[in-house]
Design a protein around this motif. Structure first.
Motif, PDB file in Angstrom:
ATOM      1  N   SER A  90       0.851  -1.185   0.000  1.00  0.00           N
ATOM      2  CA  SER A  90       0.000   0.000   0.000  1.00  0.00           C
ATOM      3  C   SER A  90       0.888   1.236   0.000  1.00  0.00           C
ATOM      4  O   SER A  90       2.034   1.181   0.454  1.00  0.00           O
ATOM      5  CB  SER A  90      -0.832   0.075   1.293  1.00  0.00           C
ATOM      6  N   ASN A 125      -5.185   0.259  -1.825  1.00  0.00           N
ATOM      7  CA  ASN A 125      -4.947   1.689  -2.043  1.00  0.00           C
ATOM      8  C   ASN A 125      -5.024   2.511  -0.764  1.00  0.00           C
ATOM      9  O   ASN A 125      -5.968   2.377   0.019  1.00  0.00           O
ATOM     10  CB  ASN A 125      -5.965   2.253  -3.025  1.00  0.00           C
ATOM     11  N   ARG A 126      -4.045   3.366  -0.613  1.00  0.00           N
ATOM     12  CA  ARG A 126      -3.981   4.250   0.553  1.00  0.00           C
ATOM     13  C   ARG A 126      -3.271   5.528   0.134  1.00  0.00           C
ATOM     14  O   ARG A 126      -2.397   5.502  -0.730  1.00  0.00           O
ATOM     15  CB  ARG A 126      -3.203   3.551   1.668  1.00  0.00           C
ATOM     16  N   ASN A 159      -5.579   6.150   5.335  1.00  0.00           N
ATOM     17  CA  ASN A 159      -6.865   5.823   4.719  1.00  0.00           C
ATOM     18  C   ASN A 159      -6.809   5.865   3.193  1.00  0.00           C
ATOM     19  O   ASN A 159      -5.792   6.174   2.598  1.00  0.00           O
ATOM     20  CB  ASN A 159      -7.940   6.742   5.301  1.00  0.00           C
ATOM     21  N   CYS A 160      -7.962   5.573   2.626  1.00  0.00           N
ATOM     22  CA  CYS A 160      -7.973   5.329   1.184  1.00  0.00           C
ATOM     23  C   CYS A 160      -7.894   6.584   0.334  1.00  0.00           C
ATOM     24  O   CYS A 160      -8.596   7.556   0.580  1.00  0.00           O
ATOM     25  CB  CYS A 160      -9.256   4.587   0.810  1.00  0.00           C
ATOM     26  N   HIS A 212      -6.342   7.050  -4.119  1.00  0.00           N
ATOM     27  CA  HIS A 212      -5.654   6.298  -5.175  1.00  0.00           C
ATOM     28  C   HIS A 212      -4.301   6.904  -5.554  1.00  0.00           C
ATOM     29  O   HIS A 212      -3.763   6.603  -6.610  1.00  0.00           O
ATOM     30  CB  HIS A 212      -6.549   6.201  -6.414  1.00  0.00           C
ATOM     31  N   ASP A 222      -9.750  -0.664  -2.491  1.00  0.00           N
ATOM     32  CA  ASP A 222      -9.710   0.516  -1.632  1.00  0.00           C
ATOM     33  C   ASP A 222      -9.372   0.152  -0.187  1.00  0.00           C
ATOM     34  O   ASP A 222     -10.050  -0.675   0.437  1.00  0.00           O
ATOM     35  CB  ASP A 222     -11.054   1.251  -1.690  1.00  0.00           C
ATOM     36  N   GLY A 223      -8.344   0.794   0.319  1.00  0.00           N
ATOM     37  CA  GLY A 223      -7.892   0.539   1.681  1.00  0.00           C
ATOM     38  C   GLY A 223      -8.993   0.792   2.692  1.00  0.00           C
ATOM     39  O   GLY A 223      -9.700   1.798   2.614  1.00  0.00           O
TER      40      GLY A 223
END
Lengths: 100, 394, 190, 311
Positions: free
Chosen positions: B82, B109-110, B119-120, B122, B169-170
């Motif tokens: 990530s 993704n983070r 957090n998420c 891209h 997505d994270g």
């Protein structure tokens, strides 16, 4: 299957390069003649050679072939004339201009 | 076609796909929020459920380096990461692609630092978009799983041979437990098949040298040669998706068109917010609004012609970027979609939103507002400011 | 969207609010529902306030936002009543469930005029009596299943029994205590 | 392991001619002789950090390597070969690779080893990957034009520590990498160079290659261009390095320090420094204290080594 590097030159089209620029096979550098880098070369005086092979490991260019425990003639296609072997020989069997 | 209903987080789903694939080599270094993937996998190794060589390396640079070494050696390999972990791999991403090594990366993704944030968004994968990797994104855990199962088939295809990034997505999907339908282990094994490289380091029949110095006379041809692999990706992605549909009943393409049949307004988006947007589309459709959605699955290479075709009857488009790219005129998806529209001589009005950075939540209402804005754009006959932020305090 | 329930959990890091949300998702899943269970993550460590969420529905859940207007709120640690706006967005047709030993009258003033129902359970007492240790998750899970009417009690207990058998395969001795905690909680929530 | 020099020389050459290293390069001398540690019939995968050796031995499409070879990047040779070695284990375990014995050897210069590649090297060593990491240490970043590295000796004149009116060359001491790697408690660490007709190097190479688990070889490999000595004199330079105790020969086997050679008469460090142009300024009048300081540092390290080896 080993890559045929004779087909890979600076005129080769992109389609004909190897995928990922890999070369299958080994030792293809033999086709590249670094011997052209110098005009000064060591000379092998076979009569004086006692086949101690001390000159073999010191060559940075793998230019002293060994077969059946005996060294052969210099590979002048690749020898860059560094002169290290001249100094390594205890018997004066290798000479080169400028090296003593 | 026997599926197993289950409920899993996105990370668990990826880990299970990897257990079913049983890759040869998995070097890994932990980073939130992808850490659970190697954790779950390490437990599979510990319990003998896979016979993978798991290498707990000392950094992400090394996890990608080791994956490259393993892949060149002739092993099916992958890693997970990530954010900053991906950034730390940056150099290696290019090398994996230029060596034409079919390895996989499970990316959660983070946001990238700084400021540091877990957090998420891209920005990690978008930053790597020109590295020569295939990038496939997921809306939810099911898609993350399905994409992972398809990954090696795409990546190892002889017309492609490029590394592949499977993105989700994270936290939003990686840590959310949701329903999922899993495939049987044997079905996955059969679907993925054996990895049989032509040239590899551990080939006793013929040694191989990889990673040369390339003088200028070769470099540009080498890059063009690499691009040929990229050109075949769309076709192979579709072929693999067809086979996958036969196995799973689930249909995939380069992107998903949701209620686009007569849509006048469309959102183009990537990842979990697509699901949220679908709820907004349904609500607005109930009110008779002609709105639709395009959810990108394959982002690299970018299916520009197909997307332009899908948008050809649309009057106004909002392109949603979960990453800044500091161009002063929009984000990476915006740039690609707008360029696709230009190439297709589209007359549509388009605006590009940056949204959801660092985990900023996206609500159904937010997406309804986007469609409302598009309505105004059409009424005005002018897109106005084409580069906007959504959900920002100002 | 028929039969779509949204639940928000307020707890402190380390108390298991996230685990409770995942357990609820788990048990609802087993009755054939579509579920979501997810925490709202930050860098917090033990003790910091955390939030977790559940969506439980008869239909596929596609939305991936946090929950702002829940039907139900569970407060795992009553000290949060002082610091967190636990009733924010809470629908008045819904309810709030607070883990406390105190009478409801003492809780109400903290609810900022919330007009819906208040339920309480003394998870500490239940947990200590049933299991000899303080695990608030188990009683709270039972209590919210009942309060939110996620499923009938019999099904719930059956599913949980199966789940514990699997989860505690290596230490079956704790299954009975956990089951007892669930049963007590179903009775004691008020 | 009985050692026979002529038999060792009679082994097939594993580094082909036609590479583009400088005339008189110590790096390829090191490589050729390390590879003679391999037993005939055994295959190898060679790894290589970016550097002179890499750009010169695999210039597309010419590879000088007779074995499989992988160059990845500058800082990750340890990790890259970890992946290759991991692949070998996995493929063997899965029955995809039978009847073939592979060894894993990676080469890096001091830049790729002491400095940018230290993390990846440390990781590979700590994980006890079954590979040999060979540093051909020429004491500066020669590939980019002789910049200082953490292996550069004190007072050396390099392009980033140039001698000037306010500078005597590199102000700092060199890193003792062999000790750093020994502190990883791996099965085998050794330091060597081109002396004793390569016996020391040949024996250590074979040991390193055939010791199960991680092994590290540190080889002083003079660079005529960077050190500015008379190119044919490389063997003499190496000998002086050892006889002055600047470059001691030792091994650390399973944590046990072993001194392999003690000069009968330890020569003054000046003898090693004088033939090298990079130290020319040390022999100017008024710089005697610098030579003294250099000597003191060599002595201190030598005593320290003797102490470690005496335990």
């Amino acid at each position: 299957m080993a890559t045929d590097i004779s087909k890979l030159g600076v005129k080769t089209k992109w389609q004909d390069l190897t995928e990922g620029m890999i070369v299958a096979g080994a030792g293809t550098s033999k086709d590249f003649h670094t011997g052209e880098w110098t005009s000064v070369k060591p000379e092998f005086i076979e009569d004086k050679c006692k086949q101690c092979l001390l000159c073999v490991p010191v060559c940075p260019d793998s230019c002293i072939p060994v077969k059946d425990m005996k060294r052969g003639a210099f590979d002048y296609d690749h020898c860059k004339g560094c002169g290290i072997c001249v100094k390594a020989c205890p018997f004066g069997a290798i000479t080169m201009e400028g090296v003593k | 076609m026997a599926g197993k209903r289950d409920r899993l987080s996105g990370n668990e789903a990826i880990a299970i796909a990897l257990r079913q694939i049983n890759p040869d080599v998995f070097p890994a270094f932990p980073i939130t929020p992808s850490t659970e993937i190697p954790q779950y996998f390490a437990s599979f190794v510990a319990n003998g459920q896979v016979d993978t060589e798991f290498i707990p390396v000392e950094s992400e640079h090394s996890s990608m380096s080791a994956a490259i070494g393993a892949s060149a050696a002739g092993a099916r390999s992958l890693t997970a990461t990530s954010s900053c972990g991906l950034a730390y791999m940056w150099e290696e991403l290019y090398i994996a692609a230029s060596n034409r090594l079919p390895l996989a990366l499970a990316l959660v993704n983070r946001a990238l630092s700084g400021p540091i944030n877990i957090n998420c968004d891209h920005s990690d994968s978008m930053g790597a978009r020109d590295a020569g990797w295939i990038q496939i994104y997921a809306e939810n855990n099911q898609e993350a799983y399905d994409n992972m199962v398809q990954a090696f088939r795409i990546s190892e295809h002889k017309d492609v041979r490029l590394p592949i990034m499977i993105c989700q997505d994270g936290f939003i999907t990686s840590h959310a437990v949701e329903n999922i339908e899993l495939l049987e282990d044997a079905d996955v094994k059969n679907f993925v098949g054996e990895y049989e490289p032509e040239d590899y380091l551990l080939n006793p029949e013929c040694p191989m040298a990889v990673g040369p110095y390339s003088i200028t006379d070769y470099y540009m041809e080498a890059k063009r040669n690499q691009a040929e692999g990229t050109r075949n990706v769309s076709r192979v992605v579709k072929e693999v998706a067809e086979d996958f549909e036969k196995l799973s009943g689930r249909k995939y393409g380069l992107f998903e068109e949701y209620r686009m049949e007569d849509a006048e307004r469309a959102v183009v988006i990537i990842g979990s917010a697509a699901g949220t947007t679908k709820d907004a589309v349904d609500r607005l459709r109930e009110q008779g609004e002609k709105v639709g959605l395009i959810k990108i699955r394959l982002f690299r290479p970018f299916p520009a012609d197909e997307i332009a075709e899908a948008l050809k009857n649309v009057k106004a488009i909002a392109i949603m970027d979960r990453a800044e790219s500091y161009t002063n005129h929009g984000g990476p998806l915006g740039a690609d979609v707008m360029s696709a529209l230009f190439r297709a001589r589209s007359q549509a009005l388009a605006i590009n939103y940056v949204y959801g950075l660092g985990g900023r939540d996206v609500r159904v209402e937010d997406m309804e507002n986007v469609y409302e804005t598009l309505k105004q754009v059409i009424a005005d006959g002018d897109a106005g400011e084409m580069y906007r932020y959504m959900g920002i305090r100002e | 969207m028929s039969n779509h329930t949204e639940i928000r959990w307020h707890g402190r890091g380390g108390q298991g609010a996230k685990t409770a949300a995942l357990l609820l998702a788990d048990v609802a899943f087993k009755t054939g529902k579509y579920v979501q269970g997810f925490p709202e993550y930050g860098p917090e460590r033990m003790g910091a306030p955390i939030t977790a969420y559940n969506r439980i529905s008869d239909e596929v859940i596609r939305v991936h936002s946090n929950i702002y207007d829940p039907e139900f709120v569970v407060v795992v640690d009553e000290s949060l009543l002082e610091t967190v706006d636990v009733t924010a967005g809470l629908k008045k047709e819904g309810a709030i469930l607070v883990n406390t030993a105190r009478p409801k009258e003492e809780i109400i003033p903290h609810l900022k005029g919330y007009e819906g129902k208040l339920y309480t359970i003394d998870a500490h007492k239940v947990s200590m009596e049933a299991m000899g240790k303080y695990f608030p998750n188990t009683p709270l899970l039972a209590a919210i299943v009942k309060v939110a009417n996620i499923m009938d009690e019999e099904t719930f207990l059956r599913e949980m029994q199966a789940s514990f058998k699997h989860k505690f395969a290596s230490k079956p001795e704790v299954i009975d205590g956990n089951m007892k905690a669930l049963e007590m909680a179903l009775k004691e929530v008020k | 392991m009985s050692y026979n020099f002529k038999e060792t020389m009679n082994k097939p050459e594993r580094l082909a001619p036609g590479h583009r290293m400088c005339a008189g390069c110590g790096g390829t001398i090191a490589v050729r002789n390390v590879l003679r540690g391999l037993h005939e019939g055994d295959k190898a995968v060679i790894g290589n950090a970016t550097g002179c050796l890499e750009v010169s031995t695999f210039t597309y499409p010419y590879t000088a390597w007779e074995d499989s070879y992988i160059h990845n990047a500058f800082e990750n040779a340890g990790a890259t070969l970890s992946g290759v070695e991991g692949a070998y284990k996995a493929l063997k375990r899965k029955g995809k690779l039978q009847d073939t014995n592979y060894k894993f050897i990676t080469f890096g210069g001091d830049g790729g080893t002491y400095d940018i590649g230290l993390q990846s090297l440390s990781g590979a060593m700590e994980r006890n990957q079954d590979l040999v990491y060979v540093c051909y240490d020429n004491g500066a970043y020669m590939n980019t034009g002789i910049q200082r590295s953490s292996a550069t000796p004190m007072y050396a004149d390099t392009t980033t520590t140039p001698v000037g009116s306010e500078s005597n060359g590199k102000p700092q001491n060199r890193k003792d990498l062999a000790s750093v790697i020994a502190a990883h408690n791996i099965p085998y660490v050794a330091q060597t160079t081109f002396v004793q007709n390569f016996k020391d190097l040949h024996i250590k190479s074979e040991k390193a290659i055939y010791t199960p688990g991680a092994a590290f070889l540190n080889i002083m490999a003079p660079c005529p261009r960077g050190w500015r000595y008379n190119t044919p004199d490389i063997m003499e330079i190496c000998k002086l390095g050892v006889e002055t105790c600047y470059w001691p020969l030792f091994e650390v086997v399973e944590g046990k320090w072993i001194l392999n050679y003690e000069p009968k008469k330890k020569l003054p460090i000046e003898d090693f420094l004088r033939p090298q142009g990079r130290f020319k300024h040390l022999f100017k009048k008024g710089n005697e204290d610098l030579l003294e300081a250099f000597q003191k540092e060599v002595d201190r390290r030598w005593e320290d080594l003797l102490f470690r080896c005496s335990r």
